[in-house]
Design a protein around this motif. Structure first.
Motif, PDB file in Angstrom:
ATOM      1  N   SER A  74      10.934 -30.208  50.214  1.00 51.97           N
ATOM      2  CA  SER A  74      10.437 -29.197  51.217  1.00 51.97           C
ATOM      3  C   SER A  74       9.474 -30.379  52.317  1.00 51.97           C
ATOM      4  O   SER A  74       9.612 -29.927  53.538  1.00 51.97           O
ATOM      5  CB  SER A  74       9.525 -28.318  50.665  1.00 51.97           C
ATOM      6  N   ARG A  75       8.517 -31.087  51.567  1.00 51.66           N
ATOM      7  CA  ARG A  75       7.768 -31.882  52.824  1.00 51.66           C
ATOM      8  C   ARG A  75       8.528 -32.749  53.481  1.00 51.66           C
ATOM      9  O   ARG A  75       8.353 -33.125  54.764  1.00 51.66           O
ATOM     10  CB  ARG A  75       6.750 -32.710  51.995  1.00 51.66           C
ATOM     11  N   MET A  76       9.537 -33.435  52.900  1.00 55.66           N
ATOM     12  CA  MET A  76      10.214 -34.363  53.593  1.00 55.66           C
ATOM     13  C   MET A  76      11.279 -33.581  54.581  1.00 55.66           C
ATOM     14  O   MET A  76      11.444 -34.362  55.616  1.00 55.66           O
ATOM     15  CB  MET A  76      11.517 -34.898  52.598  1.00 55.66           C
ATOM     16  N   ALA A  77      11.544 -32.219  54.450  1.00 51.52           N
ATOM     17  CA  ALA A  77      12.239 -31.730  55.608  1.00 51.52           C
ATOM     18  C   ALA A  77      11.296 -31.160  56.664  1.00 51.52           C
ATOM     19  O   ALA A  77      11.790 -30.746  57.719  1.00 51.52           O
ATOM     20  CB  ALA A  77      12.945 -30.344  54.877  1.00 51.52           C
ATOM     21  N   THR A  78      10.085 -30.839  56.409  1.00 52.49           N
ATOM     22  CA  THR A  78       9.399 -30.223  57.250  1.00 52.49           C
ATOM     23  C   THR A  78       8.146 -30.970  57.848  1.00 52.49           C
ATOM     24  O   THR A  78       7.650 -30.577  59.071  1.00 52.49           O
ATOM     25  CB  THR A  78       8.808 -28.773  56.609  1.00 52.49           C
ATOM     26  N   TYR A 100       5.079 -37.277  56.771  1.00 50.39           N
ATOM     27  CA  TYR A 100       5.174 -37.578  55.317  1.00 50.39           C
ATOM     28  C   TYR A 100       6.529 -38.173  55.111  1.00 50.39           C
ATOM     29  O   TYR A 100       6.800 -39.091  54.379  1.00 50.39           O
ATOM     30  CB  TYR A 100       5.310 -36.131  54.749  1.00 50.39           C
ATOM     31  N   ALA A 101       7.519 -37.830  55.869  1.00 48.60           N
ATOM     32  CA  ALA A 101       8.929 -38.655  55.774  1.00 48.60           C
ATOM     33  C   ALA A 101       8.873 -39.915  56.119  1.00 48.60           C
ATOM     34  O   ALA A 101       9.361 -40.829  55.425  1.00 48.60           O
ATOM     35  CB  ALA A 101      10.025 -37.640  56.494  1.00 48.60           C
ATOM     36  N   GLU A 102       8.136 -40.289  57.188  1.00 45.83           N
ATOM     37  CA  GLU A 102       8.105 -41.598  57.440  1.00 45.83           C
ATOM     38  C   GLU A 102       7.369 -42.538  56.818  1.00 45.83           C
ATOM     39  O   GLU A 102       7.591 -43.547  56.390  1.00 45.83           O
ATOM     40  CB  GLU A 102       7.383 -41.816  59.148  1.00 45.83           C
ATOM     41  N   ARG A 103       6.129 -41.857  56.137  1.00 47.01           N
ATOM     42  CA  ARG A 103       5.246 -42.605  55.276  1.00 47.01           C
ATOM     43  C   ARG A 103       6.001 -42.847  54.071  1.00 47.01           C
ATOM     44  O   ARG A 103       6.058 -44.115  53.429  1.00 47.01           O
ATOM     45  CB  ARG A 103       4.136 -41.837  54.852  1.00 47.01           C
ATOM     46  N   ASN A 104       6.970 -42.095  53.721  1.00 48.75           N
ATOM     47  CA  ASN A 104       7.754 -42.121  52.380  1.00 48.75           C
ATOM     48  C   ASN A 104       9.019 -43.306  52.844  1.00 48.75           C
ATOM     49  O   ASN A 104       9.069 -44.085  51.791  1.00 48.75           O
ATOM     50  CB  ASN A 104       8.327 -40.880  51.771  1.00 48.75           C
ATOM     51  N   ALA A 109       9.863 -32.378  42.533  1.00 47.13           N
ATOM     52  CA  ALA A 109      10.987 -32.723  43.187  1.00 47.13           C
ATOM     53  C   ALA A 109      11.105 -31.510  44.534  1.00 47.13           C
ATOM     54  O   ALA A 109      11.354 -32.019  45.493  1.00 47.13           O
ATOM     55  CB  ALA A 109      12.506 -32.770  42.424  1.00 47.13           C
ATOM     56  N   ASP A 110      10.969 -30.430  44.167  1.00 45.72           N
ATOM     57  CA  ASP A 110      11.210 -29.340  45.195  1.00 45.72           C
ATOM     58  C   ASP A 110      10.100 -29.365  46.420  1.00 45.72           C
ATOM     59  O   ASP A 110      10.264 -29.335  47.631  1.00 45.72           O
ATOM     60  CB  ASP A 110      11.183 -27.884  44.494  1.00 45.72           C
ATOM     61  N   THR A 111       8.823 -29.737  45.720  1.00 43.86           N
ATOM     62  CA  THR A 111       7.661 -29.928  46.878  1.00 43.86           C
ATOM     63  C   THR A 111       8.189 -30.970  47.374  1.00 43.86           C
ATOM     64  O   THR A 111       7.947 -31.070  48.814  1.00 43.86           O
ATOM     65  CB  THR A 111       6.329 -30.127  46.202  1.00 43.86           C
ATOM     66  N   HIS A 112       8.548 -32.252  47.250  1.00 41.89           N
ATOM     67  CA  HIS A 112       8.804 -33.522  47.926  1.00 41.89           C
ATOM     68  C   HIS A 112       9.922 -33.174  48.934  1.00 41.89           C
ATOM     69  O   HIS A 112      10.000 -33.738  50.064  1.00 41.89           O
ATOM     70  CB  HIS A 112       9.193 -34.644  46.900  1.00 41.89           C
TER      71      HIS A 112
END
Length: 278
Positions: A91-95, A99-103, A86-89
């Motif tokens: 962090s990647r969603m914020a930076t 990755y955020a658009e793909r999710n 959850a922490d890794t997800h």
């Protein structure tokens, strides 16, 4: 003398091998779980002993296997624990915008692909609960000495005798008191006669258009608990969720302007869907 020297040499070689084995731990911060080979060996050993414990590859801590998601791996679990995942997800969603658009695209596709399954599951879940409540509340009667809070606009705490029976609910009573239920029924009739069906019209709170009449309520613009009337000028359609969240909050000037504009447009529409007269 020879035998003593041989024992000393063996102890020295054993010490050297131990130091060599500990060297990767020192290089990687002095933690054996930071070395992939050591971590894998420990996980294999724990699994062989039948212990429900696994080392996380991210935080390098030993945790219960219940803290890991299921995955198609040799041991059946993911390498990261749920918290690290959850922490890794996050962090990647914020930076990482890509990755955020793909999710986001994947989440929307998954939501609509499983909409019918989710709807059917919800219907079955509520049906089972209602059937169980009907059996449990078969002999339910209102107790005048027991108090219950009305979830309507009045928000009063009243005796159970002020609520109608609904044995399908958990406590065997309706959510709204008799006064609020009767007021809602009168309000819905007045709103439909004045402005027509809610389908195709927007909710004045969230501004989303109604596609059906399911979970749509005629909301009192000026709350009945503060003296609001059940006439058409004080009513407009709102989602059940929006109406409950608003409770008895007074409208802002922007909301008043919006709802008055909607009332004028609906009243001047050429066709109206009236409430059938009994």
């Amino acid at each position: 003398m020879t035998r003593t020297r041989s024992a000393e040499e063996k102890a020295l070689r054993r010490r050297e091998r131990s130091i060599a084995a500990l060297e990767p731990w020192r290089v990687n911060g002095g933690h054996p779980l930071k070395v992939r080979e050591m971590r894998t060996a420990i996980n294999v050993l724990l699994a062989a002993k039948g212990l429900p414990i696994k080392a996380c590859s991210k935080c390098h801590k030993l945790k219960a296997t219940s803290a890991f998601n299921r995955y198609k791996s040799s041991d059946g679990f993911a390498s990261y624990c749920r918290q690290c995942n959850a922490d890794t997800h996050a962090s990647r969603m914020a930076t990482e915008p890509a990755y955020a658009e793909r999710n986001r695209v994947w989440s929307l596709a998954y939501y609509w692909d499983h909409a019918e399954e989710r709807r059917q599951y919800s219907l079955d879940y509520h049906r089972r609960n209602r059937e169980a409540n009907m059996v449990k509340n078969a002999d339910r009667v209102q107790d005048p000495n027991v108090m219950k809070r009305c979830k309507g606009q009045c928000g009063r705490t009243l005796p159970e005798t002020s609520f109608r029976l609904d044995r399908g609910n958990k406590d065997g009573l309706r959510f709204k008191c008799r006064d609020c239920a009767d007021s809602s029924r009168r309000a819905r009739t007045a709103c439909r006669n004045a402005y027509g069906s809610p389908v195709g019209q927007p909710c004045y709170l969230c501004q989303k258009t109604f596609t059906s009449e399911v979970k749509v309520q005629a909301d009192h613009l000026h709350p009945t608990s503060l003296g609001g009337a059940d006439d058409a000028a004080n009513l407009w359609w709102a989602h059940e969720y929006c109406n409950i969240n608003r409770h008895a909050r007074l409208l802002t000037p922007e909301e008043w302007d919006r709802v008055r504009s909607l009332q004028r447009q609906a009243a001047s529409a050429p066709t109206q869907t009236k409430e059938p007269t009994p």
